[in-house]
Write a protein that holds these residues in place. Structure first.
Motif, short mmCIF file in Angstrom:
data_model
loop_
_atom_site.label_atom_id
_atom_site.label_comp_id
_atom_site.label_asym_id
_atom_site.label_seq_id
_atom_site.Cartn_x
_atom_site.Cartn_y
_atom_site.Cartn_z
N MET A 1 0.96 -1.05 0.04
CA MET A 1 0.14 -0.01 0.08
C MET A 1 0.92 1.21 0.01
O MET A 1 1.91 1.35 0.67
CB MET A 1 -0.76 -0.08 1.19
N GLU A 2 0.43 2.13 -0.74
CA GLU A 2 1.38 3.34 -0.97
C GLU A 2 0.69 4.41 0.01
O GLU A 2 -0.49 4.30 0.55
CB GLU A 2 1.13 4.03 -2.36
N HIS A 3 1.65 5.12 0.65
CA HIS A 3 1.18 5.97 2.04
C HIS A 3 1.56 7.63 1.67
O HIS A 3 2.32 7.86 0.95
CB HIS A 3 1.89 5.56 3.13
N ASP A 4 0.85 8.52 1.96
CA ASP A 4 0.91 9.81 1.89
C ASP A 4 2.28 10.18 2.89
O ASP A 4 2.74 11.11 2.77
CB ASP A 4 -0.18 10.66 2.46
N LEU A 5 2.29 9.55 4.04
CA LEU A 5 3.43 9.59 5.09
C LEU A 5 4.41 8.79 4.96
O LEU A 5 4.06 7.50 4.78
CB LEU A 5 2.86 9.61 6.60
N ASP A 6 5.80 9.18 5.11
CA ASP A 6 6.61 8.04 5.07
C ASP A 6 7.25 7.50 6.28
O ASP A 6 7.70 8.59 7.00
CB ASP A 6 8.09 8.83 4.07
N TYR A 7 6.99 6.55 6.68
CA TYR A 7 7.59 5.99 8.00
C TYR A 7 9.00 6.13 8.08
O TYR A 7 9.71 5.61 7.20
CB TYR A 7 7.07 4.33 8.13
N ALA B 1 -4.15 10.80 7.07
CA ALA B 1 -2.99 9.97 6.67
C ALA B 1 -2.53 9.07 7.58
O ALA B 1 -1.99 8.05 7.33
CB ALA B 1 -1.73 11.02 5.93
N LEU B 2 -2.41 9.40 8.90
CA LEU B 2 -1.82 8.80 10.05
C LEU B 2 -2.80 7.31 9.99
O LEU B 2 -2.23 6.40 10.33
CB LEU B 2 -1.65 9.63 11.25
N ILE B 3 -3.95 7.89 10.30
CA ILE B 3 -4.81 6.88 10.56
C ILE B 3 -5.01 5.78 9.31
O ILE B 3 -5.24 4.58 9.64
CB ILE B 3 -6.21 7.43 10.79
N ARG B 4 -4.75 6.26 8.38
CA ARG B 4 -4.73 5.14 6.80
C ARG B 4 -3.39 4.32 6.87
O ARG B 4 -3.29 3.51 6.25
CB ARG B 4 -4.97 5.93 5.75
N HIS B 5 -2.44 4.86 7.77
CA HIS B 5 -1.02 4.11 7.58
C HIS B 5 -0.93 2.86 8.12
O HIS B 5 -1.55 2.54 9.08
CB HIS B 5 0.11 5.13 8.13
N GLY C 1 1.44 -7.74 19.47
CA GLY C 1 1.37 -8.38 18.27
C GLY C 1 2.11 -7.68 17.05
O GLY C 1 2.26 -8.21 15.98
N GLY C 2 2.45 -6.30 17.36
CA GLY C 2 2.98 -5.59 16.32
C GLY C 2 2.04 -5.05 15.32
O GLY C 2 0.72 -5.09 15.41
N VAL C 3 2.56 -4.42 14.26
CA VAL C 3 1.95 -3.89 13.09
C VAL C 3 1.29 -5.12 12.08
O VAL C 3 2.05 -5.73 12.04
CB VAL C 3 2.79 -2.92 12.48
N ASP C 4 0.20 -4.93 12.02
CA ASP C 4 -0.94 -5.80 11.21
C ASP C 4 -1.12 -5.21 10.26
O ASP C 4 -2.18 -4.56 10.26
CB ASP C 4 -1.57 -6.74 12.01
N PRO C 5 -0.53 -5.35 8.95
CA PRO C 5 -0.99 -4.20 7.57
C PRO C 5 -2.46 -4.45 7.42
O PRO C 5 -3.26 -3.75 7.01
CB PRO C 5 -0.01 -4.78 6.55
N THR C 6 -3.19 -5.72 7.72
CA THR C 6 -4.43 -5.93 7.47
C THR C 6 -5.37 -6.07 8.72
O THR C 6 -6.47 -6.38 8.72
CB THR C 6 -4.58 -7.36 6.86
N GLY C 7 -4.70 -5.39 9.88
CA GLY C 7 -5.22 -5.58 11.01
C GLY C 7 -6.58 -4.75 11.07
O GLY C 7 -6.55 -3.44 10.33
N MET C 8 -7.34 -4.78 12.00
CA MET C 8 -8.58 -4.12 12.23
C MET C 8 -8.47 -3.45 13.82
O MET C 8 -9.45 -2.92 14.13
CB MET C 8 -9.69 -4.92 12.42
N ARG C 9 -7.28 -3.42 14.32
CA ARG C 9 -7.34 -2.69 15.75
C ARG C 9 -6.14 -1.76 15.85
O ARG C 9 -5.26 -1.77 14.96
CB ARG C 9 -6.97 -4.09 16.62
N HIS C 10 -6.45 -0.84 16.60
CA HIS C 10 -5.49 0.23 16.85
C HIS C 10 -5.60 0.41 18.44
O HIS C 10 -6.68 0.80 18.82
CB HIS C 10 -5.74 1.37 16.20
N TRP D 1 -11.22 -0.72 17.77
CA TRP D 1 -11.29 -1.03 16.48
C TRP D 1 -10.96 0.14 15.65
O TRP D 1 -11.21 1.22 16.08
CB TRP D 1 -12.65 -1.35 16.25
N LEU D 2 -10.25 -0.10 14.70
CA LEU D 2 -9.54 0.83 13.72
C LEU D 2 -10.85 1.64 13.17
O LEU D 2 -10.61 2.72 12.94
CB LEU D 2 -8.81 0.26 12.62
#
Length: 172
Positions: free
Chosen positions: A1-7, A50-54, A64-73, A77-78
């Motif tokens: 996924m392309e992002h507006d913010l660069d991590y 943009a942060l919320i979408r990243h 669990g760390g970052v889950d690119p397809t995750g539904m939690r933050h 719930w995301l």
């Protein structure tokens, strides 16, 4: 996924690393994720969106760390987190939130205080805008969202350094 913010990077401050064998660390930690702003001028609301979408925002902060397809933050719930879930605050209020949280169980080791000053408080002071994720209520908690005793989240925008920092201070 392309992002507006660069991590850019992440800093994890585990209080346990500063307390030795003492249980006084109270299982607290601070997670700091830093991003570079887009080259064009965006409003604060656009940057928070943009942060919320990243992908890096899809972190349950419970091991669990970052889950690119995750539904939690964090505990939520995301899909319950929107730009309107953030409220602006001033420097003093942001620093006070962190101060109350870190000092609730007594004094901190000096090395931890210095680390927090360098890695967290300095960013709060330098930010040109500061936002806090509001407490979203029980209907926004995910299925095991109550694992954190406390969960504090700040989004710091620094237009001078073209950066955004996401700070999560919590315990488990």
């Amino acid at each position: 996924m392309e992002h507006d913010l660069d991590y850019r990077d992440q800093v994890f401050i585990n209080f346990r690393d500063f307390f030795g064998l003492s249980p006084d660390h109270a299982y607290r930690w601070v997670d700091l994720k830093q991003f570079c702003l887009p080259s064009t001028i965006w409003s604060d609301a656009q940057l928070l969106g943009a942060l919320i979408r990243h992908d890096q925002f899809r972190d349950d902060y419970a091991g669990g760390g970052v889950d690119p397809t995750g539904m939690r933050h964090g505990p939520y719930w995301l899909d319950r987190i929107t730009v309107n879930a953030y409220e602006p605050l001033d420097e003093a209020t942001a620093l006070n939130i962190l101060h109350v949280w870190v000092s609730q169980y007594g004094e901190l080791p000096q090395t931890l205080e210095l680390t927090l000053e360098r890695d967290v408080h300095a960013l709060v002071r330098a930010a040109t805008s500061r936002y806090r994720l509001k407490v979203l209520g029980e209907d926004s908690l995910h299925d095991w969202g109550g694992v954190h005793g406390e969960f504090h989240e700040l989004a710091l925008i620094d237009r001078d350094t073209h950066s955004l920092a996401l700070i999560v201070a919590a315990d488990d």
